[in-house]
Design a protein around this motif. Structure first.
Motif, short mmCIF file in Angstrom:
data_model
loop_
_atom_site.label_atom_id
_atom_site.label_comp_id
_atom_site.label_asym_id
_atom_site.label_seq_id
_atom_site.Cartn_x
_atom_site.Cartn_y
_atom_site.Cartn_z
N TYR A 66 0.90 -1.15 0.00
CA TYR A 66 0.00 0.00 0.00
C TYR A 66 0.93 1.20 0.00
CZ TYR A 66 -3.77 -3.10 1.69
OH TYR A 66 -4.70 -4.09 1.85
N LEU A 68 4.25 0.94 1.98
CA LEU A 68 4.16 -0.07 3.03
C LEU A 68 3.85 -1.46 2.46
CD1 LEU A 68 3.52 -0.46 6.34
CD2 LEU A 68 1.23 -0.75 5.40
N ALA A 100 2.24 -4.62 3.09
CA ALA A 100 1.27 -5.21 4.03
C ALA A 100 1.52 -6.70 4.16
CB ALA A 100 -0.15 -4.94 3.57
N PRO A 132 -1.79 -11.26 14.80
CA PRO A 132 -2.33 -10.10 15.52
C PRO A 132 -2.91 -9.08 14.53
CG PRO A 132 0.07 -10.02 15.47
CD PRO A 132 -0.33 -11.32 14.83
N ASN A 133 -3.60 -8.09 15.05
CA ASN A 133 -4.15 -7.06 14.18
C ASN A 133 -3.03 -6.41 13.38
OD1 ASN A 133 -6.79 -7.40 14.86
ND2 ASN A 133 -6.62 -6.03 16.65
N GLY A 134 -3.29 -6.19 12.11
CA GLY A 134 -2.31 -5.53 11.25
C GLY A 134 -1.28 -6.48 10.66
N ALA A 135 -1.43 -7.80 10.91
CA ALA A 135 -0.43 -8.77 10.44
C ALA A 135 -0.50 -9.00 8.93
CB ALA A 135 -0.62 -10.10 11.16
N GLY A 136 -1.67 -8.76 8.34
CA GLY A 136 -1.80 -8.97 6.89
C GLY A 136 -2.83 -10.01 6.51
N LYS A 137 -3.66 -10.43 7.46
CA LYS A 137 -4.67 -11.47 7.18
C LYS A 137 -5.71 -10.97 6.16
CE LYS A 137 -5.93 -11.72 11.54
NZ LYS A 137 -5.07 -10.69 12.15
N SER A 138 -6.28 -9.81 6.45
CA SER A 138 -7.34 -9.31 5.55
C SER A 138 -6.78 -9.01 4.17
CB SER A 138 -7.99 -8.05 6.12
OG SER A 138 -8.60 -8.36 7.33
N THR A 139 -5.57 -8.50 4.11
CA THR A 139 -4.97 -8.21 2.81
C THR A 139 -4.86 -9.49 2.00
OG1 THR A 139 -3.74 -6.35 3.74
CG2 THR A 139 -2.87 -7.30 1.70
N ARG A 149 -8.33 -10.58 0.94
CA ARG A 149 -8.91 -9.74 -0.12
C ARG A 149 -8.32 -10.12 -1.47
NH1 ARG A 149 -7.73 -4.68 2.76
NH2 ARG A 149 -9.02 -4.89 4.62
#
Ligand code: ADP
Length: 316
Positions: free
Chosen positions: A11, A14, A16, A35-42, A45
């Motif tokens: 992004y 950055l 991700a 953890p949050n921000g680790a890259g799971k949702s990326t 998606r």
């Protein structure tokens, strides 16, 4: 069934995710933990064709996520973290709308909707308005839309986030039942959930896969060493190097702000507590706590994803 090779997403400047490679076999239920921000949702998606990767490749059931995205979408049922529901529609009307989007029309539609309503236990609320349903029921509706057309792959992003304990139990039970028919990738930051539901765990941290194994093997792998928690009162300067010099001690972590608490990793085959106690007393420190801790998956996870600074680092 789900394959990624060198998946990377920037992004702006950055990264991700970076060089994410994994393979999930047909019929596996795999937890995607981090953890949050680790890259799971990326990652999710990209797998669900919501956006392209910067580099690397992703395939679902042999179909390329970038080049054949329509076909991939037919093969994947996706439960996003925030299910986009139209709150003024009834459950059945919403599912009709979702079925239409998935190309299920005509005489097949009502039968398919009734099938997913049955699987998700929505019969009693099928004529109610979504806005009037509890969050647990809404999540079931989200699952029901993911199940339309019986896709071979289910991708569930944080399926129990924001639910109360009773609702969590119900949704987990439902997911457990779905494993018979689907390959499942389940993203979560809740470890007991993953340990309970999944055959295998992929752990992601700071955009990279840091471990993959069964929950049981991950535990065994880390249990080759034992963990001792030590808490002392007094001037503990110099205690960490002294602990490190004991034979059988592998690593000592100490943080200034943890009230004299040390985390000592030792060879599991040696009992080092008596020696540690003597060391503390010889240095005229008060011994407040000295205990062997059993590692739960939760603690293993913390070990994998947090770098506890050593004494040297915490002093700089
Ligand atoms: P997770 O799902 O594990 O919480 P994400 O994939 O959402 O992690 O985020 C990974 C990293 O990418 C984080 O540092 C996050 O801040 C960043 N990120 C996520 N989405 C965007 C975006 N749309 N624009 C910029 N940065 C983003």
């Amino acid at each position: 069934m789900i394959e990624t090779e060198g998946l990377t997403k920037f992004y702006g400047p950055l990264a991700a995710i970076r060089d994410v490679t994994f393979h999930i076999e047909r019929g596996e239920v795999v937890g995607f933990l981090g953890p949050n921000g680790a890259g799971k949702s990326t990652t999710i998606r990209i797998l669900t064709c919501y956006m392209p990767a910067t580099a690397g490749s992703a395939r679902i059931d042999g179909t390329d996520c970038f080049e054949q995205s329509l076909e991939v979408r037919r093969k994947v049922g996706y439960l996003p973290e925030n299910v986009p529901l139209y709150l003024d529609l009834t459950v059945r009307r919403f599912l009709r709308f979702a079925a239409g989007v998935k190309g299920i029309n005509g005489k097949d539609q009502e039968g398919e909707i009734s099938r997913v309503i049955g699987i998700c236990g929505l019969e009693k609320v099928s004529h109610r308005i979504l806005g009037h349903l509890s969050k647990g029921y809404r999540q079931r509706v989200g699952l029901a839309q993911a199940l339309l057309n019986s896709p071979p792959v289910l991708i569930l992003d944080e399926p129990t986030i924001g639910l109360d304990p009773a609702q969590i139990v119900e949704i987990r039970k439902l997911i457990h039942e779905l494993r018979e028919e689907h390959t499942i990738l389940l993203s979560s930051h809740v470890l007991p959930e993953v340990a309970q539901l999944c055959d295998r765990v992929l752990i992601i941290n700071k955009g990279q896969i840091v471990a993959t194994d069964t929950p049981g093997n991950l535990t065994a792998q880390l249990q080759k060493s034992a963990q001792i928690v030590l808490q002392v009162d007094g001037d503990a300067a110099g205690l960490a190097p002294a602990l490190e010099s004991l034979e059988g001690v592998q690593r000592v972590s100490f943080r200034e702000n943890q009230h004299g608490r040390f985390w000592i990793e030792t060879d599991r085959s040696r009992e080092l507590r008596p020696e540690i106690a003597r060391l503390v007393v010889d240095r005229r420190l008060d011994l407040l706590e000295l205990k062997l801790v059993d590692l739960s998956l939760e603690e293993i996870f913390m070990q994998l994803v947090t770098e506890e600074p050593s004494q040297e680092e915490s002093e700089t």
